[in-house]
Design a protein around this motif. Structure first.
Motif, PDB file in Angstrom:
ATOM      1  N   VAL A  11      24.687 -25.202 -23.627  1.00 55.46           N
ATOM      2  CA  VAL A  11      23.493 -25.020 -24.240  1.00 55.46           C
ATOM      3  C   VAL A  11      23.139 -25.919 -25.357  1.00 55.46           C
ATOM      4  O   VAL A  11      21.965 -25.849 -25.839  1.00 55.46           O
ATOM      5  N   THR A  12      24.120 -26.664 -25.577  1.00 60.17           N
ATOM      6  CA  THR A  12      23.811 -27.366 -26.892  1.00 60.17           C
ATOM      7  C   THR A  12      23.880 -29.042 -26.616  1.00 60.17           C
ATOM      8  O   THR A  12      23.564 -29.972 -27.299  1.00 60.17           O
ATOM      9  N   TYR A  13      24.456 -29.217 -25.329  1.00 58.70           N
ATOM     10  CA  TYR A  13      24.604 -30.788 -25.002  1.00 58.70           C
ATOM     11  C   TYR A  13      23.445 -31.508 -24.730  1.00 58.70           C
ATOM     12  O   TYR A  13      22.562 -30.924 -23.991  1.00 58.70           O
ATOM     13  N   VAL A  38      34.691 -29.539 -18.875  1.00 61.37           N
ATOM     14  CA  VAL A  38      34.218 -27.996 -19.217  1.00 61.37           C
ATOM     15  C   VAL A  38      35.274 -27.462 -18.049  1.00 61.37           C
ATOM     16  O   VAL A  38      35.505 -26.268 -18.321  1.00 61.37           O
ATOM     17  N   ILE A  39      35.708 -27.956 -17.039  1.00 62.56           N
ATOM     18  CA  ILE A  39      36.671 -27.381 -15.962  1.00 62.56           C
ATOM     19  C   ILE A  39      37.770 -26.872 -16.402  1.00 62.56           C
ATOM     20  O   ILE A  39      38.394 -25.934 -15.977  1.00 62.56           O
ATOM     21  N   TYR A  40      38.165 -27.473 -17.568  1.00 57.50           N
ATOM     22  CA  TYR A  40      39.580 -27.094 -18.040  1.00 57.50           C
ATOM     23  C   TYR A  40      39.277 -25.833 -19.315  1.00 57.50           C
ATOM     24  O   TYR A  40      40.148 -25.387 -19.965  1.00 57.50           O
ATOM     25  N   LEU A  41      38.143 -25.815 -19.714  1.00 51.09           N
ATOM     26  CA  LEU A  41      37.846 -24.977 -20.995  1.00 51.09           C
ATOM     27  C   LEU A  41      37.672 -23.497 -20.712  1.00 51.09           C
ATOM     28  O   LEU A  41      37.091 -23.264 -19.471  1.00 51.09           O
ATOM     29  N   PRO A  42      37.646 -22.664 -21.638  1.00 53.13           N
ATOM     30  CA  PRO A  42      37.532 -21.489 -21.383  1.00 53.13           C
ATOM     31  C   PRO A  42      35.929 -21.001 -21.120  1.00 53.13           C
ATOM     32  O   PRO A  42      35.057 -22.051 -21.647  1.00 53.13           O
ATOM     33  N   ASP A  43      35.551 -20.045 -20.671  1.00 54.21           N
ATOM     34  CA  ASP A  43      33.903 -19.872 -20.214  1.00 54.21           C
ATOM     35  C   ASP A  43      33.263 -20.007 -21.523  1.00 54.21           C
ATOM     36  O   ASP A  43      31.825 -20.362 -21.389  1.00 54.21           O
ATOM     37  N   THR A  81      32.602 -23.217 -22.649  1.00 56.94           N
ATOM     38  CA  THR A  81      31.796 -23.934 -21.383  1.00 56.94           C
ATOM     39  C   THR A  81      30.268 -23.609 -21.876  1.00 56.94           C
ATOM     40  O   THR A  81      29.250 -24.485 -21.648  1.00 56.94           O
ATOM     41  N   LYS A  82      30.014 -22.132 -21.921  1.00 51.20           N
ATOM     42  CA  LYS A  82      28.676 -21.765 -22.183  1.00 51.20           C
ATOM     43  C   LYS A  82      28.003 -22.332 -23.406  1.00 51.20           C
ATOM     44  O   LYS A  82      26.688 -22.834 -23.339  1.00 51.20           O
ATOM     45  N   VAL A  83      28.900 -22.616 -24.537  1.00 55.89           N
ATOM     46  CA  VAL A  83      28.315 -23.344 -25.875  1.00 55.89           C
ATOM     47  C   VAL A  83      27.789 -24.685 -25.376  1.00 55.89           C
ATOM     48  O   VAL A  83      26.838 -25.218 -26.058  1.00 55.89           O
ATOM     49  N   ASP A  95      16.536 -24.987 -21.345  1.00 53.20           N
ATOM     50  CA  ASP A  95      17.580 -24.200 -21.047  1.00 53.20           C
ATOM     51  C   ASP A  95      17.221 -22.653 -20.916  1.00 53.20           C
ATOM     52  O   ASP A  95      17.628 -21.834 -20.388  1.00 53.20           O
ATOM     53  N   PHE A  96      16.238 -22.304 -21.635  1.00 52.09           N
ATOM     54  CA  PHE A  96      15.564 -20.820 -21.930  1.00 52.09           C
ATOM     55  C   PHE A  96      14.219 -20.621 -21.410  1.00 52.09           C
ATOM     56  O   PHE A  96      13.569 -19.532 -21.325  1.00 52.09           O
ATOM     57  N   GLY A  97      13.577 -21.645 -20.637  1.00 45.99           N
ATOM     58  CA  GLY A  97      12.259 -21.358 -19.893  1.00 45.99           C
ATOM     59  C   GLY A  97      12.461 -20.919 -18.595  1.00 45.99           C
ATOM     60  O   GLY A  97      13.654 -21.475 -18.017  1.00 45.99           O
ATOM     61  N   HIS A  98      11.585 -19.922 -18.222  1.00 50.65           N
ATOM     62  CA  HIS A  98      11.842 -19.182 -17.082  1.00 50.65           C
ATOM     63  C   HIS A  98      10.452 -19.563 -16.100  1.00 50.65           C
ATOM     64  O   HIS A  98       9.490 -19.456 -16.800  1.00 50.65           O
ATOM     65  N   GLY A  99      10.489 -19.312 -14.892  1.00 56.78           N
ATOM     66  CA  GLY A  99       9.374 -19.279 -13.946  1.00 56.78           C
ATOM     67  C   GLY A  99       8.928 -20.585 -13.603  1.00 56.78           C
ATOM     68  O   GLY A  99       9.493 -21.897 -13.932  1.00 56.78           O
TER      69      GLY A  99
END
Length: 394
Positions: free
Chosen positions: A49-51, A36-41, A44-46, A259-263
């Motif tokens: 949240v999927t791996y 991911v350090i070589y990939l566009p942002d 990287t975001k995709v 990924d999406f839980g908060h608190g």
């Protein structure tokens, strides 16, 4: 072409294709997430949240395969220290030679040319760098190998002791030991949570995810699967497609919540139970995959090929290729004609083939010869077909 480049690898007909799929999937996750350090942002975001956690998959798979060999060896023959020493000899011929080769090269390159003042990293030679302390910031991918090696050392030894001196059956010994280790690691993570509030990503990685005492439970879930598959094969295979679907669903939901839980409640869940649910989800896929024994066509060949070189690929993709080889090429070749953006793109194009070719050659010329030597060591009570599918990860 494969033959001309010395890339051709012979496949063993007794391999379990379903387990090769899982192993190839896990190492692909590891290699892609390290790119991911070589990939566009946006990419990287995709990926973020999927791996899924490829190392957790490796742990459960390793626990299942090694656990089944251990259980069968101790159940068929009268367990003794000869069985134990043969087991360790086979395991260590499989995992240690290539590890020490790669580690020695890394240590040499890292210390060159200031050997007189360089750190020694002696703990890496006995896998003690992260038993119950944070992983040093060096050859960081070796953290999972420590978990595996301590599993290979402790679990067979404790199983033999409980059988010989506590007069427990193999079944009861493995079951009790699995439950104890699972509870132990889970409770350690629980204690760490209350001791280290607030928890951030760095604390999670170094205090929860990457230590031996906090991760042995992942392998023991695999051992539980081995126990059921060996002593209760009908129950193991019952509704295996439904178990596969439930396992995948657990992995996906676990990822979404994480990924999406908060608190604070989600941080508690993340640090204490997220790793457990990854292991349980993976375990539920094994009844189907461990009985999916054959494949055909190009996809079958690619999956089996990647599965075979997965351990070598795990060892070299990060520190050797990404940490040393690509920076060397950048400093001495690529940056002489390319700007920063172009260098990043070139690194991405080189990262995958360098990892692939390096892992194949390591497998063929280092790993495979030691595996052939390992196969000359007979484990009491087991036939060759019983152990041929055991390939480590890592």
């Amino acid at each position: 072409m494969l033959k001309s480049l010395s890339l051709k690898i012979d496949f063993d007909k007794n391999r379990v294709y379903g387990l090769d799929i899982l192993r190839a999937f896990a190492i692909s996750i590891v290699v892609i997430t390290h790119s991911v350090i070589y990939l566009p942002d946006i990419i990287t975001k995709v990926i973020s949240v999927t791996y899924l956690d490829g190392v957790s998959i490796f742990f459960v798979l390793s626990g299942f395969l090694i656990g089944r060999i251990l259980i069968k060896a101790m159940d068929i023959s009268k367990p003794g220290y000869k069985t134990l020493f043969n087991f360790w000899s086979r395991r260590w011929l499989r995992t240690l030679p290539i590890y020490f080769l790669v580690f020695s090269v890394i240590l040499f390159v890292y210390n060159y040319p200031s050997f007189h003042s360089a750190p020694s990293y002696k703990r890496y030679f006995i896998f003690s760098e992260n038993i119950f302390t944070p992983m040093p910031g060096f050859f960081i991918e070796a953290w999972s190998l420590s978990v595996e090696e301590w599993f290979y050392l402790l679990i067979p030894l404790l199983t033999l002791i409980s059988i010989k001196y506590c007069r427990l059956s193999v079944r009861r010994s493995v079951l009790i030991l699995s439950i104890i280790v699972i509870l132990f690691s889970t409770l350690i993570r629980l204690e760490r949570y209350f001791e280290n509030i607030p928890i951030n990503n760095v604390k999670f990685e170094f205090l929860f995810r990457m230590q031996v005492i906090t991760r042995l439970d992942s392998l023991m879930y695999g051992v539980l699967g081995a126990l059921i598959s060996y002593f209760r094969p009908a129950a193991w295979q019952l509704n295996k497609i439904s178990k596969l679907a439930i396992g995948i669903l657990i992995l996906v939901i676990n990822k979404i919540i994480d990924d999406f839980g908060h608190g604070e409640i989600f941080i508690f869940y993340h640090t204490v139970f997220y790793l457990s649910l990854n292991a349980i989800g993976t375990l539920l896929t094994l009844p189907f995959l461990s009985n999916y024994r054959s494949g055909k066509g190009l996809f079958f060949k690619v999956v089996t090929y990647i599965s075979l070189v997965s351990y070598s690929m795990y060892l070299i993709n990060l520190t050797p290729v990404q940490g040393f080889l690509l920076p060397f090429l950048n400093n001495h070749l690529i940056r002489s004609f390319a700007g920063a953006a172009a260098t990043r793109n070139i690194d991405l194009l080189l990262y995958f083939p360098l990892t692939f070719f390096g892992s194949v050659y390591l497998y063929k010329f280092i790993e495979k010869p030691f595996m052939n030597l390992r196969d000359k060591i007979k484990l009491d009570g087991l036939k060759k077909n019983d152990v041929v599918t055991v390939k480590h990860q890592g």
